[in-house]
Design a protein around this motif. Structure first.
Motif, PDB file in Angstrom:
ATOM      1  N   ALA A  98     -36.670  14.135  -5.189  1.00 39.58           N
ATOM      2  CA  ALA A  98     -36.915  15.032  -6.317  1.00 39.58           C
ATOM      3  C   ALA A  98     -37.129  14.248  -7.607  1.00 39.58           C
ATOM      4  O   ALA A  98     -37.913  14.649  -8.477  1.00 39.58           O
ATOM      5  CB  ALA A  98     -35.755  16.006  -6.478  1.00 39.58           C
ATOM      6  N   LYS A  99     -36.461  13.109  -7.744  1.00 36.54           N
ATOM      7  CA  LYS A  99     -36.593  12.276  -8.958  1.00 36.54           C
ATOM      8  C   LYS A  99     -37.813  11.364  -8.893  1.00 36.54           C
ATOM      9  O   LYS A  99     -38.504  11.163  -9.892  1.00 36.54           O
ATOM     10  CB  LYS A  99     -35.340  11.413  -9.137  1.00 36.54           C
ATOM     11  N   GLN A 100     -38.067  10.797  -7.713  1.00 38.67           N
ATOM     12  CA  GLN A 100     -39.039   9.704  -7.605  1.00 38.67           C
ATOM     13  C   GLN A 100     -40.289  10.043  -6.798  1.00 38.67           C
ATOM     14  O   GLN A 100     -41.278   9.318  -6.881  1.00 38.67           O
ATOM     15  CB  GLN A 100     -38.374   8.480  -6.966  1.00 38.67           C
ATOM     16  N   GLY A 101     -40.231  11.103  -5.985  1.00 36.17           N
ATOM     17  CA  GLY A 101     -41.327  11.392  -5.070  1.00 36.17           C
ATOM     18  C   GLY A 101     -41.099  10.722  -3.732  1.00 36.17           C
ATOM     19  O   GLY A 101     -40.257   9.827  -3.592  1.00 36.17           O
ATOM     20  N   PHE A 102     -41.852  11.138  -2.747  1.00 37.62           N
ATOM     21  CA  PHE A 102     -41.694  10.605  -1.391  1.00 37.62           C
ATOM     22  C   PHE A 102     -42.051   9.118  -1.321  1.00 37.62           C
ATOM     23  O   PHE A 102     -41.312   8.303  -0.783  1.00 37.62           O
ATOM     24  CB  PHE A 102     -42.593  11.372  -0.404  1.00 37.62           C
ATOM     25  N   GLN A 156     -33.135   2.492  -0.723  1.00 43.59           N
ATOM     26  CA  GLN A 156     -32.591   3.317  -1.795  1.00 43.59           C
ATOM     27  C   GLN A 156     -31.815   4.507  -1.236  1.00 43.59           C
ATOM     28  O   GLN A 156     -30.778   4.899  -1.771  1.00 43.59           O
ATOM     29  CB  GLN A 156     -33.726   3.811  -2.692  1.00 43.59           C
ATOM     30  N   ILE A 157     -32.326   5.079  -0.162  1.00 43.67           N
ATOM     31  CA  ILE A 157     -31.654   6.229   0.458  1.00 43.67           C
ATOM     32  C   ILE A 157     -30.297   5.808   1.015  1.00 43.67           C
ATOM     33  O   ILE A 157     -29.279   6.487   0.795  1.00 43.67           O
ATOM     34  CB  ILE A 157     -32.528   6.838   1.573  1.00 43.67           C
ATOM     35  N   THR A 158     -30.253   4.681   1.724  1.00 40.87           N
ATOM     36  CA  THR A 158     -28.981   4.240   2.311  1.00 40.87           C
ATOM     37  C   THR A 158     -27.980   3.854   1.226  1.00 40.87           C
ATOM     38  O   THR A 158     -26.790   4.144   1.349  1.00 40.87           O
ATOM     39  CB  THR A 158     -29.198   3.057   3.266  1.00 40.87           C
ATOM     40  N   ASP A 159     -28.465   3.237   0.159  1.00 43.17           N
ATOM     41  CA  ASP A 159     -27.570   2.902  -0.963  1.00 43.17           C
ATOM     42  C   ASP A 159     -26.995   4.175  -1.583  1.00 43.17           C
ATOM     43  O   ASP A 159     -25.803   4.235  -1.917  1.00 43.17           O
ATOM     44  CB  ASP A 159     -28.325   2.108  -2.036  1.00 43.17           C
ATOM     45  N   HIS A 160     -27.845   5.186  -1.752  1.00 49.96           N
ATOM     46  CA  HIS A 160     -27.423   6.449  -2.359  1.00 49.96           C
ATOM     47  C   HIS A 160     -26.423   7.182  -1.463  1.00 49.96           C
ATOM     48  O   HIS A 160     -25.534   7.895  -1.953  1.00 49.96           O
ATOM     49  CB  HIS A 160     -28.645   7.321  -2.626  1.00 49.96           C
ATOM     50  N   CYS A 161     -26.568   6.992  -0.154  1.00 49.71           N
ATOM     51  CA  CYS A 161     -25.652   7.638   0.800  1.00 49.71           C
ATOM     52  C   CYS A 161     -24.375   6.832   1.033  1.00 49.71           C
ATOM     53  O   CYS A 161     -23.378   7.364   1.539  1.00 49.71           O
ATOM     54  CB  CYS A 161     -26.349   7.828   2.150  1.00 49.71           C
ATOM     55  N   GLY A 162     -24.423   5.535   0.686  1.00 50.77           N
ATOM     56  CA  GLY A 162     -23.284   4.667   0.974  1.00 50.77           C
ATOM     57  C   GLY A 162     -23.162   4.326   2.449  1.00 50.77           C
ATOM     58  O   GLY A 162     -22.053   4.196   2.984  1.00 50.77           O
ATOM     59  N   ILE A 172     -38.653  13.013   6.255  1.00 48.79           N
ATOM     60  CA  ILE A 172     -39.418  13.986   5.461  1.00 48.79           C
ATOM     61  C   ILE A 172     -39.824  15.171   6.328  1.00 48.79           C
ATOM     62  O   ILE A 172     -39.762  16.326   5.892  1.00 48.79           O
ATOM     63  CB  ILE A 172     -40.653  13.310   4.831  1.00 48.79           C
ATOM     64  N   VAL A 173     -40.230  14.897   7.578  1.00 50.36           N
ATOM     65  CA  VAL A 173     -40.574  15.981   8.502  1.00 50.36           C
ATOM     66  C   VAL A 173     -39.367  16.890   8.713  1.00 50.36           C
ATOM     67  O   VAL A 173     -39.488  18.119   8.741  1.00 50.36           O
ATOM     68  CB  VAL A 173     -41.075  15.419   9.844  1.00 50.36           C
ATOM     69  N   LEU A 225     -25.920  14.598   5.475  1.00 50.80           N
ATOM     70  CA  LEU A 225     -25.684  13.802   4.266  1.00 50.80           C
ATOM     71  C   LEU A 225     -26.946  13.057   3.865  1.00 50.80           C
ATOM     72  O   LEU A 225     -27.335  13.064   2.689  1.00 50.80           O
ATOM     73  CB  LEU A 225     -24.546  12.802   4.523  1.00 50.80           C
ATOM     74  N   ILE A 226     -27.598  12.427   4.845  1.00 54.07           N
ATOM     75  CA  ILE A 226     -28.820  11.677   4.551  1.00 54.07           C
ATOM     76  C   ILE A 226     -29.893  12.602   3.990  1.00 54.07           C
ATOM     77  O   ILE A 226     -30.571  12.265   3.006  1.00 54.07           O
ATOM     78  CB  ILE A 226     -29.328  10.964   5.826  1.00 54.07           C
ATOM     79  N   MET A 227     -30.047  13.781   4.588  1.00 52.78           N
ATOM     80  CA  MET A 227     -31.067  14.726   4.118  1.00 52.78           C
ATOM     81  C   MET A 227     -30.790  15.172   2.695  1.00 52.78           C
ATOM     82  O   MET A 227     -31.696  15.216   1.859  1.00 52.78           O
ATOM     83  CB  MET A 227     -31.135  15.926   5.066  1.00 52.78           C
ATOM     84  N   GLU A 228     -29.546  15.491   2.392  1.00 53.41           N
ATOM     85  CA  GLU A 228     -29.206  15.973   1.051  1.00 53.41           C
ATOM     86  C   GLU A 228     -29.363  14.878   0.001  1.00 53.41           C
ATOM     87  O   GLU A 228     -29.913  15.116  -1.086  1.00 53.41           O
ATOM     88  CB  GLU A 228     -27.775  16.520   1.037  1.00 53.41           C
ATOM     89  N   LYS A 229     -28.883  13.688   0.305  1.00 48.68           N
ATOM     90  CA  LYS A 229     -28.977  12.589  -0.662  1.00 48.68           C
ATOM     91  C   LYS A 229     -30.427  12.116  -0.827  1.00 48.68           C
ATOM     92  O   LYS A 229     -30.860  11.769  -1.930  1.00 48.68           O
ATOM     93  CB  LYS A 229     -28.090  11.417  -0.211  1.00 48.68           C
ATOM     94  N   ALA A 230     -31.163  12.093   0.274  1.00 47.58           N
ATOM     95  CA  ALA A 230     -32.572  11.701   0.188  1.00 47.58           C
ATOM     96  C   ALA A 230     -33.353  12.692  -0.659  1.00 47.58           C
ATOM     97  O   ALA A 230     -34.225  12.309  -1.449  1.00 47.58           O
ATOM     98  CB  ALA A 230     -33.175  11.608   1.584  1.00 47.58           C
ATOM     99  N   LEU A 231     -33.038  13.970  -0.513  1.00 47.23           N
ATOM    100  CA  LEU A 231     -33.727  14.993  -1.298  1.00 47.23           C
ATOM    101  C   LEU A 231     -33.505  14.780  -2.786  1.00 47.23           C
ATOM    102  O   LEU A 231     -34.419  14.973  -3.595  1.00 47.23           O
ATOM    103  CB  LEU A 231     -33.253  16.384  -0.869  1.00 47.23           C
ATOM    104  N   GLU A 232     -32.307  14.366  -3.165  1.00 56.13           N
ATOM    105  CA  GLU A 232     -32.031  14.081  -4.577  1.00 56.13           C
ATOM    106  C   GLU A 232     -32.946  12.973  -5.101  1.00 56.13           C
ATOM    107  O   GLU A 232     -33.498  13.065  -6.203  1.00 56.13           O
ATOM    108  CB  GLU A 232     -30.567  13.669  -4.749  1.00 56.13           C
ATOM    109  N   LEU A 233     -33.123  11.933  -4.290  1.00 51.87           N
ATOM    110  CA  LEU A 233     -33.998  10.829  -4.707  1.00 51.87           C
ATOM    111  C   LEU A 233     -35.461  11.239  -4.693  1.00 51.87           C
ATOM    112  O   LEU A 233     -36.219  10.897  -5.606  1.00 51.87           O
ATOM    113  CB  LEU A 233     -33.789   9.624  -3.780  1.00 51.87           C
TER     114      LEU A 233
END
Length: 277
Positions: A16-20, A27-33, A50-51, A6-14
């Motif tokens: 893709a929008k904002q860059g690493f 932001q990642i934890t908020d997006h994942c809930g 990221i690795v 879940l973290i990997m998928e949601k982080a990838l969404e962010l």
């Protein structure tokens, strides 16, 4: 869904929008809930996340390509290689687009080394394909052809991954097969030599050792016929072991070899060595 996935998928969404760099753990934890504590149970840091994403994408991509090269017959090998390449890019398009857009300056040394490792693995697979398809006639030109194929893979993928153009995959792949075969059969001038590849293959951020430079010089001495360039190389080889010459003489010897097609990279390495010494 497992929390790590879940973290990997949601982080990838962010990403893709904002860059690493612009994306924070908060932001990642908020997006994942989830809480930060839950994040750190799965990943020690954002860089480790990221690795993990790089590992996931590059393992899938490299494995897909390696499977084709290992199992396909020669007749359809090049076609299926390109087709699988672009299908794999599409399959993992979010992360592929991110890697294409993200400036490498934003990667730390570990992340950059990870990408370098997978790049070398992919090059090994492509080289094995080149040797199978073109045999002995590819010996002197295989590294140039390798870089041409990698260029085709990168440049043409931009058409549908960045510019989002409707692409006829069949036509694209057949055109690249034709271009690659034309290059392989008609190229006569080699630019990327074995000595250059040896230097490229060294660990990142590590200057060639004196032993490696001597090895490259000695290979040049063996490969070229008697000439002023060969005499100059012999003197420079001696200078590497027992420095006695005036800098102006060394500069002149380097000038003697720097325009020889097999010695340009050697001249570059020697110039750097004698300046740093």
């Amino acid at each position: 869904m497992a929390k790590k996935q879940l973290i990997m998928e949601k982080a990838l969404e962010l990403f893709a929008k904002q860059g690493f760099e612009a994306t924070s753990v908060q932001q990642i934890t908020d997006h994942c809930g989830i809480s930060k504590g839950a994040f750190y149970l799965s990943f020690k840091s954002k860089d480790e996340l990221i690795v993990a994403l790089i590992d996931h994408f590059m393992r899938q991509f490299t494995t897909d390509i390696d499977l084709v090269v290992s199992e396909e017959g020669d007749e359809d090998l090049l076609y299926n290689f390109y087709y699988t390449t672009f299908q794999s890019f599409n399959k993992h398009s979010d992360f592929a687009k991110l890697l294409m857009k993200e400036p490498t300056q934003s990667f730390n040394e570990e992340l950059f080394s990870k990408l370098h490792h997978y790049n070398k693995s992919l090059e090994k697979v492509i080289l094995s394909m080149i040797e199978r398809l073109y045999g002995e006639r590819s010996n002197d030109l295989k590294y140039d052809l390798l870089f041409c194929i990698k260029g085709f893979m990168s440049t043409y993928s931009e058409l549908f991954m960045i510019y989002k153009l409707p692409i006829d995959m069949e036509s694209l792949v057949r055109s690249l097969v034709e271009k690659t075969n034309l290059l392989a059969k008609n190229m006569t001038i080699s630019f990327i030599s074995n000595e250059l590849i040896q230097v490229i293959d060294q660990p990142l951020n590590e200057e060639p050792s004196l032993e490696k430079i001597i090895e490259i010089v000695e290979k040049n001495i063996e490969d070229i016929e008697d000439s002023i360039e060969k005499e100059s190389l012999l003197l420079l080889r001696q200078e590497l072991s027992e420095p006695t010459l005036h800098p102006a003489i060394v500069k002149g010897l380097l000038a003697n070899i720097q325009n020889h097609p097999h010695c340009k990279w050697t001249a570059y390495l020697l110039r750097g060595h004698f300046v740093m010494k």
